[in-house]
Structure formats: structure tokens, C-alpha cells
Design a protein around this motif. Structure first.
Motif, PDB file in Angstrom:
ATOM      1  N   ASP A  70      12.818   8.396  22.790  1.00 32.78           N
ATOM      2  CA  ASP A  70      12.030   9.336  21.986  1.00 32.78           C
ATOM      3  C   ASP A  70      10.939  10.003  22.822  1.00 32.78           C
ATOM      4  OD1 ASP A  70      13.559   8.935  19.712  1.00 32.78           O
ATOM      5  OD2 ASP A  70      12.238   7.360  18.935  1.00 32.78           O
ATOM      6  N   GLU A  71      10.357   9.251  23.735  1.00 31.33           N
ATOM      7  CA  GLU A  71       9.359   9.823  24.654  1.00 31.33           C
ATOM      8  C   GLU A  71      10.003  10.882  25.540  1.00 31.33           C
ATOM      9  OE1 GLU A  71       6.423   8.347  28.299  1.00 31.33           O
ATOM     10  OE2 GLU A  71       7.389   6.845  27.028  1.00 31.33           O
ATOM     11  N   PHE A  72      11.224  10.602  26.023  1.00 33.46           N
ATOM     12  CA  PHE A  72      11.957  11.571  26.836  1.00 33.46           C
ATOM     13  C   PHE A  72      12.234  12.844  26.025  1.00 33.46           C
ATOM     14  CE2 PHE A  72      16.114  13.334  28.118  1.00 33.46           C
ATOM     15  CZ  PHE A  72      15.807  13.694  29.416  1.00 33.46           C
ATOM     16  N   LYS A  73      12.731  12.690  24.814  1.00 33.10           N
ATOM     17  CA  LYS A  73      13.065  13.838  23.981  1.00 33.10           C
ATOM     18  C   LYS A  73      11.827  14.659  23.628  1.00 33.10           C
ATOM     19  CE  LYS A  73      16.218  13.034  20.733  1.00 33.10           C
ATOM     20  NZ  LYS A  73      16.984  12.325  19.687  1.00 33.10           N
ATOM     21  N   ALA A  74      10.691  14.010  23.473  1.00 35.47           N
ATOM     22  CA  ALA A  74       9.445  14.711  23.138  1.00 35.47           C
ATOM     23  C   ALA A  74       9.044  15.710  24.217  1.00 35.47           C
ATOM     24  CB  ALA A  74       8.324  13.699  22.903  1.00 35.47           C
ATOM     25  N   ALA A  75       9.481  15.481  25.444  1.00 36.85           N
ATOM     26  CA  ALA A  75       9.154  16.405  26.542  1.00 36.85           C
ATOM     27  C   ALA A  75       9.777  17.783  26.331  1.00 36.85           C
ATOM     28  CB  ALA A  75       9.614  15.819  27.876  1.00 36.85           C
ATOM     29  N   PHE A  76      10.773  17.871  25.426  1.00 32.02           N
ATOM     30  CA  PHE A  76      11.467  19.137  25.191  1.00 32.02           C
ATOM     31  C   PHE A  76      11.063  19.800  23.882  1.00 32.02           C
ATOM     32  CE2 PHE A  76      14.061  16.394  27.810  1.00 32.02           C
ATOM     33  CZ  PHE A  76      14.345  17.217  28.878  1.00 32.02           C
ATOM     34  N   ASN A  77      10.199  19.173  23.124  1.00 35.51           N
ATOM     35  CA  ASN A  77       9.777  19.720  21.832  1.00 35.51           C
ATOM     36  C   ASN A  77       8.597  20.668  21.996  1.00 35.51           C
ATOM     37  OD1 ASN A  77      11.682  18.320  20.320  1.00 35.51           O
ATOM     38  ND2 ASN A  77      10.364  16.540  20.101  1.00 35.51           N
ATOM     39  N   GLY A  78       8.655  21.778  21.281  1.00 40.14           N
ATOM     40  CA  GLY A  78       7.531  22.707  21.239  1.00 40.14           C
ATOM     41  C   GLY A  78       7.130  23.266  22.583  1.00 40.14           C
ATOM     42  N   LEU A  79       8.100  23.671  23.377  1.00 43.42           N
ATOM     43  CA  LEU A  79       7.789  24.214  24.696  1.00 43.42           C
ATOM     44  C   LEU A  79       7.024  25.522  24.546  1.00 43.42           C
ATOM     45  CD1 LEU A  79      11.176  23.601  26.535  1.00 43.42           C
ATOM     46  CD2 LEU A  79       9.121  22.186  26.563  1.00 43.42           C
ATOM     47  N   ASP A  80       5.832  25.561  25.105  1.00 45.97           N
ATOM     48  CA  ASP A  80       5.001  26.759  25.014  1.00 45.97           C
ATOM     49  C   ASP A  80       4.245  26.924  26.321  1.00 45.97           C
ATOM     50  OD1 ASP A  80       3.800  28.977  23.880  1.00 45.97           O
ATOM     51  OD2 ASP A  80       2.094  27.801  23.154  1.00 45.97           O
ATOM     52  N   PRO A  81       4.520  27.942  27.075  1.00 44.22           N
ATOM     53  CA  PRO A  81       5.442  29.028  26.748  1.00 44.22           C
ATOM     54  C   PRO A  81       6.895  28.585  26.918  1.00 44.22           C
ATOM     55  CG  PRO A  81       4.578  29.362  28.947  1.00 44.22           C
ATOM     56  CD  PRO A  81       3.882  28.135  28.378  1.00 44.22           C
ATOM     57  N   SER A  82       7.778  29.290  26.257  1.00 46.04           N
ATOM     58  CA  SER A  82       9.202  28.970  26.362  1.00 46.04           C
ATOM     59  C   SER A  82       9.712  29.397  27.738  1.00 46.04           C
ATOM     60  CB  SER A  82       9.989  29.691  25.267  1.00 46.04           C
ATOM     61  OG  SER A  82      11.345  29.352  25.349  1.00 46.04           O
ATOM     62  N   PRO A  83      10.236  28.450  28.511  1.00 51.91           N
ATOM     63  CA  PRO A  83      10.699  28.789  29.860  1.00 51.91           C
ATOM     64  C   PRO A  83      12.066  29.471  29.838  1.00 51.91           C
ATOM     65  CG  PRO A  83      11.115  26.484  29.418  1.00 51.91           C
ATOM     66  CD  PRO A  83      10.387  27.026  28.217  1.00 51.91           C
ATOM     67  N   GLU A  84      12.381  30.158  30.929  1.00 52.17           N
ATOM     68  CA  GLU A  84      13.721  30.722  31.088  1.00 52.17           C
ATOM     69  C   GLU A  84      14.715  29.632  31.463  1.00 52.17           C
ATOM     70  OE1 GLU A  84      13.756  33.982  33.870  1.00 52.17           O
ATOM     71  OE2 GLU A  84      12.081  34.961  32.870  1.00 52.17           O
ATOM     72  N   GLU A  85      14.216  28.629  32.169  1.00 55.16           N
ATOM     73  CA  GLU A  85      15.073  27.553  32.668  1.00 55.16           C
ATOM     74  C   GLU A  85      14.321  26.234  32.597  1.00 55.16           C
ATOM     75  OE1 GLU A  85      17.690  27.220  36.584  1.00 55.16           O
ATOM     76  OE2 GLU A  85      15.553  27.152  37.054  1.00 55.16           O
ATOM     77  N   VAL A  86      15.066  25.169  32.283  1.00 54.35           N
ATOM     78  CA  VAL A  86      14.518  23.815  32.368  1.00 54.35           C
ATOM     79  C   VAL A  86      15.341  23.051  33.389  1.00 54.35           C
ATOM     80  CG1 VAL A  86      14.154  21.623  31.183  1.00 54.35           C
ATOM     81  CG2 VAL A  86      13.585  23.758  30.035  1.00 54.35           C
ATOM     82  N   VAL A  87      14.653  22.495  34.375  1.00 58.54           N
ATOM     83  CA  VAL A  87      15.275  21.646  35.388  1.00 58.54           C
ATOM     84  C   VAL A  87      14.915  20.210  35.032  1.00 58.54           C
ATOM     85  CG1 VAL A  87      15.393  21.060  37.830  1.00 58.54           C
ATOM     86  CG2 VAL A  87      15.041  23.453  37.138  1.00 58.54           C
ATOM     87  N   VAL A  88      15.923  19.406  34.727  1.00 56.72           N
ATOM     88  CA  VAL A  88      15.704  18.002  34.394  1.00 56.72           C
ATOM     89  C   VAL A  88      16.015  17.196  35.649  1.00 56.72           C
ATOM     90  CG1 VAL A  88      16.345  16.103  32.871  1.00 56.72           C
ATOM     91  CG2 VAL A  88      16.353  18.460  31.999  1.00 56.72           C
ATOM     92  N   ASP A  89      14.990  16.614  36.216  1.00 54.14           N
ATOM     93  CA  ASP A  89      15.109  15.874  37.474  1.00 54.14           C
ATOM     94  C   ASP A  89      15.125  14.375  37.173  1.00 54.14           C
ATOM     95  OD1 ASP A  89      14.846  14.644  39.928  1.00 54.14           O
ATOM     96  OD2 ASP A  89      13.225  15.953  40.620  1.00 54.14           O
ATOM     97  N   LEU A  90      16.304  13.787  37.292  1.00 55.54           N
ATOM     98  CA  LEU A  90      16.455  12.348  37.050  1.00 55.54           C
ATOM     99  C   LEU A  90      16.606  11.563  38.345  1.00 55.54           C
ATOM    100  CD1 LEU A  90      18.906  12.342  33.993  1.00 55.54           C
ATOM    101  CD2 LEU A  90      16.401  12.509  34.015  1.00 55.54           C
ATOM    102  N   THR A  91      16.245  12.165  39.465  1.00 55.17           N
ATOM    103  CA  THR A  91      16.417  11.475  40.749  1.00 55.17           C
ATOM    104  C   THR A  91      15.539  10.240  40.855  1.00 55.17           C
ATOM    105  OG1 THR A  91      14.824  12.958  41.836  1.00 55.17           O
ATOM    106  CG2 THR A  91      17.164  13.570  41.950  1.00 55.17           C
ATOM    107  N   GLY A  92      14.532  10.121  40.005  1.00 58.24           N
ATOM    108  CA  GLY A  92      13.661   8.949  40.020  1.00 58.24           C
ATOM    109  C   GLY A  92      14.066   7.872  39.035  1.00 58.24           C
TER     110      GLY A  92
END
Length: 108
Positions: free
Chosen positions: A32-54
């Protein structure tokens, strides 16, 4: 009992992109904490890069969270990019049969 690496997620805007970096273990305790990172994006980006290398571990709820995030972003017209490392997370996504569906890019 061994305790894994603590989970952390950080979103950083870079120009018209949002980079969401997740570190540690992505499982049902923190999805749920992970999913919250994508809620209510302001400003709305053109692209989201999800980096799971860590990430050091991911279970099926983590996979579900990734699939949810991708669908939500694409529905909003936001481009999706997923970066993973070779190793445990790559194997989990391969075994689950979602590596290609998530369009994961393996980085070293």
C-alpha cells in the motif's frame, strides 16, 4: 528469524518525468505504501520511471502492485518505464510470467 531490508520508496521529479525508486522488500506488508507513491501525482508527469534496482525481494502482492501502477498510469496517459536488476526480482517476474507484460528493462 531473519529480518529483511526495510522498505523505502521515494518519488523525485526530473524535468517532465517522475522517478519512483523502491528499495528493500516489496511485499504485502508495504504494497500500500508503494501504491501510494502513484496516487495524486501533481504535477502529472509525462513519464514515470519505476526503479526497482534496489529491491532485494518481491512477492506476489508486489507484482500485483506493479501491474496496478502500470494500468493506472497508462489510463492517465502517462508513459511507463520499469527498471530492474538481474537477480531475485527478475526471477520472480519471469516465473510469474509478467516480465514482458510489465515491459521491464534489465539494467546492470
Amino acid at each position: 528469524m531473519t529480518v529483511g531490508a526495510p522498505f523505502a520508496v521515494l518519488g523525485t521529479y526530473r524535468s517532465s518525468s517522475l522517478v519512483v525508486e523502491a528499495k528493500g522488500e516489496l511485499d504485502m506488508a508495504v504494497v500500500d505504501e508503494f501504491k501510494a507513491a502513484f496516487n495524486g501525482l501533481d504535477p502529472s508527469p509525462e513519464e514515470v520511471v519505476v526503479d526497482l534496482t534496489g529491491l532485494t525481494f518481491m512477492d506476489s502482492t508486489g507484482i500485483s502492485g506493479l501491474l496496478w501502477a502500470k494500468e493506472e498510469l497508462l489510463a492517465e496517459g502517462v508513459n511507463w518505464k520499469l527498471l530492474i536488476s538481474r537477480g531475485a526480482v527478475q526471477r520472480v517476474l519471469e516465473v510469474a510470467g509478467v516480465l514482458e507484460r510489465l515491459e521491464a528493462r534489465i539494467v546492470d
